[in-house]
Design a protein around this motif. Sequence first.
Motif: not given
Length: 386
Positions: A369-378
């Motif tokens: 999910s986008m939420e996971q992608l954002t968290k991971g990228m951060d």
Amino acid sequence: MRLAERMKKINPSTTLAITSKAKKLKSEGKDIVNFAAGEPDFDTPDFIKEEAISAIKAGFTKYTPTTGIPELKKLVCEKFKKDNGLEYSPEQVIVSCGAKHSIFNTLFVLADPGDEVLIPLPYWVSYPEMANLCQATPRFIRTELNNNFKMTAKDLEKNITPKTKVLILNSPSNPTGCVYSREELEVIAKVCVAKKIFVISDEIYEKLIYDGKKHSSIGGFNKDIYELTVTINGLSKSHSMTGWRIGYLGAPKEIAEAISRFQDHSTSNPTSISQRAAVAALSAPDDFSKKLCEEFQKRRDYCVKRLASMKKLEVCVPQGAFYIFFNISKTKLDSNTFANRLLDEKYIALIPGAGFGMDDYCRMSFATSMEQLTKGMDRLEEWLKQ
Ligand SMILES: Cc1ncc(COP(=O)(O)O)c(C=O)c1O
């Protein structure tokens, strides 16, 4: 214990080591971001599940013909014609237990012990091991980031020897996401025809291509290359059906007949219930895979933008599939250390490039999910800054 000699060369799946470590950490309550997935994060569409449930209730639970039920094979022929310009009759189509099974069956009937199997590098982890299982010799053709990891006809020519029997092509590719154009494949096809090399064209990510690019199937170019090509596809990625185990291939008659005999004496038919589900999937318009592709393109764009802003990484922008392959040499870590430290220190799971033949790269999957992608990228950005 005295196992068969041929097993000595077979390595365990490298993707498994990091994913099982991630699973263990998750079971201990750690907040893992999973960038390791090899399957879409969408559920199988309901209309497909319903068909499978009806099949069970109707007692469609017995052996079927080895190479698949006629209704499904007819739909596969229609799909090959419509999407790929490939004319196969039902006896040229074999349905198997996943595309992986289709590729293995094909290599098994084409490659003799000692034959060379050409594999562009980086490669999907299973290709070399399948060649090893057939006691053939994998021979790697190194490709470069500056050509989007695509093999040229020259690269191919340089690696042909009297022992060369088969070339494995994978477009869109796992792990790089590269997509070959028709023009690029045409010159490759010419070399294969001139040297009489069989082509296994793994097109499992066909439906996931971005920026309006078009998929090309090498086997459909002309009669000469058609006679040498086995086209592989399946429902795992296009319909989020990885667990149902349905893959299929189209091949010249003689090859298809040999694969049918091999499958007769190994697995027999793929699961009857999954075949009914596949009939539902292939009878419907392509709406599901289009939706999947649109969503993945958004995620790809987001991840590429984030990764490109991280100075220590160099990114190969994928044109298809759902992976990003990026160079980590500026971190001075090898890919296993990079992946293990990222997992231990930031709880991000991704796959070390060593398993794909490139130790200065790692592969992340954006099938989450986008939420996971954002968290991971951060987290990744923070870790690299440290
Ligand atoms: C390049 C490639 N080919 C084939 C497969 C196998 O697909 P299936 O699940 O249909 O066996 C995969 C799965 O990850 C893949 O990445």
